[in-house]
Design an enzyme around this catalytic site. Structure first.
Site, mmCIF file in Angstrom:
data_model
loop_
_atom_site.group_PDB
_atom_site.id
_atom_site.type_symbol
_atom_site.label_atom_id
_atom_site.label_comp_id
_atom_site.label_asym_id
_atom_site.label_seq_id
_atom_site.Cartn_x
_atom_site.Cartn_y
_atom_site.Cartn_z
ATOM 1 N N CYS A 87 -31.132 -16.201 -9.406
ATOM 2 C CA CYS A 87 -31.845 -16.778 -8.277
ATOM 3 C C CYS A 87 -31.686 -15.911 -7.033
ATOM 4 O O CYS A 87 -32.645 -15.674 -6.294
ATOM 5 C CB CYS A 87 -31.349 -18.196 -8.008
ATOM 6 S SG CYS A 87 -32.238 -19.060 -6.690
ATOM 7 N N CYS B 22 -28.441 -26.119 -10.441
ATOM 8 C CA CYS B 22 -29.246 -26.991 -9.589
ATOM 9 C C CYS B 22 -30.398 -27.654 -10.326
ATOM 10 O O CYS B 22 -30.844 -28.733 -9.932
ATOM 11 C CB CYS B 22 -29.776 -26.208 -8.394
ATOM 12 S SG CYS B 22 -31.060 -24.999 -8.770
#
Length: 368
Positions: free
Chosen positions: A95, A191
Site C-alpha cells: 500500500c 485494514c
C-alpha cells in the site's frame, strides 16, 4: 488523513510549520463495509468522518480521493495472489509503495503540491549523499520497515512530522489541540480483512483462484500424514495454532508449519528448531536512496535486517547481486517465509528492501 490520531497531529504540525496543508482521506473501497465494518482505524465511513472533523479543528481544506480501484488491483489482488502461491505478503508495504507514495504522491505533484505528509513514525533527513530514511525515536512505534519500499524520488517528496516524538506525547498533543481522535485506538490487523480473520476472508474471496481446495499435513521427519486441511492459504510459515493435528509429537512438543506447497496442497510441519533460517534471498529490490550497484557488500556491527513489521533486528552480511539481494544472517531468524520483506539497515538508516524469494534453514543438528 486516515481518521486516526497520528495523521491528525501530523497535519496540525505541518500547518504549524508554515506549510499550506490540505487534508486528504483515501476511499479504498466503494463499499467500505465490504472490507470491514466498525471503527477500526482505517477504511470505514466512521474514519472518514473522524478525518473530516480533525481537518475542521485544524482549519485546513479536506477532500476524499477515491482510489478504490487502484487499491483493489495493487494491494488486495496482490495479497490474494501471494497467499494462493503459498507465500506470506505484507499488504501495508504494498500500500505504501503503490498507493500512498505512488498514486497519491503522483496526483499531489500533478496538482501542484510539493509533498505528502503522513503520520508514520519514521524520519527523513538530509545526509551527506542525499535524502535518507531513518528509524523513529519511539522504537516501539517505529514504522520504517513498512516504508522500506520508498525510493529516493519518493522520499524527497515525503514528510513524517512524528518521527521525533513518542506516541504518548502525540496523544497528549492531540488532546491539547482539541482533536477528538486523541484517545482513538490504533488500527490493527489488515485494514481490508473484517475481524482479522485472514483465513475466512481468503476462503470467501479466493474461490477457484486457489490452486487446491485441500491437502495433507505431513510430518517432516517421518513423512507421516498427521491431518487434512481445506486450503494452503490458511497457513503461514512458523504457524503453531490451529493446525488440528490428529497425532501428537512423540516428545510431546508442539509442531510448527515449516513448508507450504500450494500445487500439491502439502503442508509440512516439524519442531521449532527447524524454523531457524541462516540465509535469505530476495528480489524486487527497492533502494531508499541512491541504488547500490551489483557487487556491493554491506558488513559491520551496524548492518542489520528486519524481517517483520514489529520484529527484531538481526545482524547480517548483505550482498547485492544482479537483481537480487543475498542476506547471510549472523543471528539466525525463525519462521521466515517467501513473500515477506527483508529491510536492510545501517544503524538507524534504512538502506533498502527486497521481497524474500527463498529462506534457507539451518541444517538438521546445527540450529541454535
Amino acid at each position: 488523513m486516515s481518521g486516526g490520531v497520528d495523521s491528525a497531529v501530523a497535519a496540525a504540525r505541518a500547518k504549524e510549520a508554515g506549510h499550506e496543508v490540505t487534508g486528504i482521506h483515501l476511499a479504498l473501497s466503494r463499499n467500505p463495509k465490504s472490507y470491514r465494518s466498525g471503527a477500526r482505524g482505517c477504511c470505514t465511513i466512521e474514519d472518514a468522518n473522524d478525518a473530516r472533523r480533525a481537518a475542521d479543528v485544524i482549519g485546513i481544506p479536506f477532500y476524499v480521493w477515491d482510489l478504490s480501484d487502484r487499491f483493489h488491483t495493487d494491494v488486495v489482488e496482490d495479497f490474494m495472489d501471494t497467499y494462493a502461491a503459498g507465500q506470506t505478503p505484507n499488504p501495508c508495504l504494498r500500500c505504501n509503495e503503490k498507493i500512498k507514495f505512488a498514486a497519491v504522491l503522483d496526483k499531489a505533484l500533478a496538482l501542484g503540491f510539493d509533498a505528502v505528509a503522513t503520520g508514520h513514525y519514521a524520519s527523513v533527513v538530509q545526509g551527506p549523499a542525499g535524502v535518507e530514511l531513518h528509524r523513529a525515536v519511539d522504537g516501539a512505534k517505529d514504522q520504517s520497515y513498512v516504508l522500506g519500499v520508498l525510493d529516493e524520488q519518493q522520499l524527497r517528496h515525503s514528510l513524517f512530522p512524528l518521527g521525533d516524538t513518542p506516541k504518548t506525547k502525540v496523544r497528549e498533543e492531540a488532546a491539547a489541540r482539541g482533536l477528538l481522535v486523541a484517545d482513538k485506538p490504533d488500527s490493527h490487523d489488515i485494514c481490508f480483512v473484517a475481524d482479522g480473520d485472514n483465513t475466512g476472508w481468503l476462503r470467501e474471496k479466493l474461490g477457484d483462484r486457489a490452486p487446491n481446495q485441500g491437502g495433507e499435513i505431513v510430518d517432516e521427519a517421518t513423512g507421516t500424514v498427521l491431518g487434512q486441511h481445506t486450503g494452503t492459504y490458511g497457513f503461514t510459515i512458523g504457524q503453531r495454532k490451529g493446525l488440528r493435528l490428529g497425532h501428537p509429537a512423540p516428545d510431546g512438543r508442539p509442531r510448527y508449519v515449516l513448508d507450504i506447497e500450494p500445487v500439491s496442497g502439502t503442508v509440512t510441519v516439524g519442531p521449532r528448531e527447524r524454523l531457524a533460517v541462516e540465509r535469505i534471498t530476495g528480489d524486487r529490490l527497492r533502494w531508499c536512496g541512491a541504488p547500490l550497484p551489483a557487487g556491493t557488500m554491506l558488513d559491520g556491527p551496524d548492518v542489520t535486517v528486519q524481517l517483520r513489521a514489529h520484529g527484531a533486528e538481526h545482524r547480517a552480511v548483505v550482498r547485492v547481486l544482479d537483481g537480487q539481494l543475498d542476506v547471510e544472517l549472523v543471528e539466525h531468524a525463525h519462521g521466515i517465509a517467501p513473500g515477506q520483506a527483508v529491510v536492510v539497515y545501517d544503524g538507524t538508516r534504512v538502506v533498502g528492501s527486497a521481497t524474500i524469494t527463498r529462506a534457507d534453514r539451518v541444517p538438521v543438528g546445527a540450529a541454535g
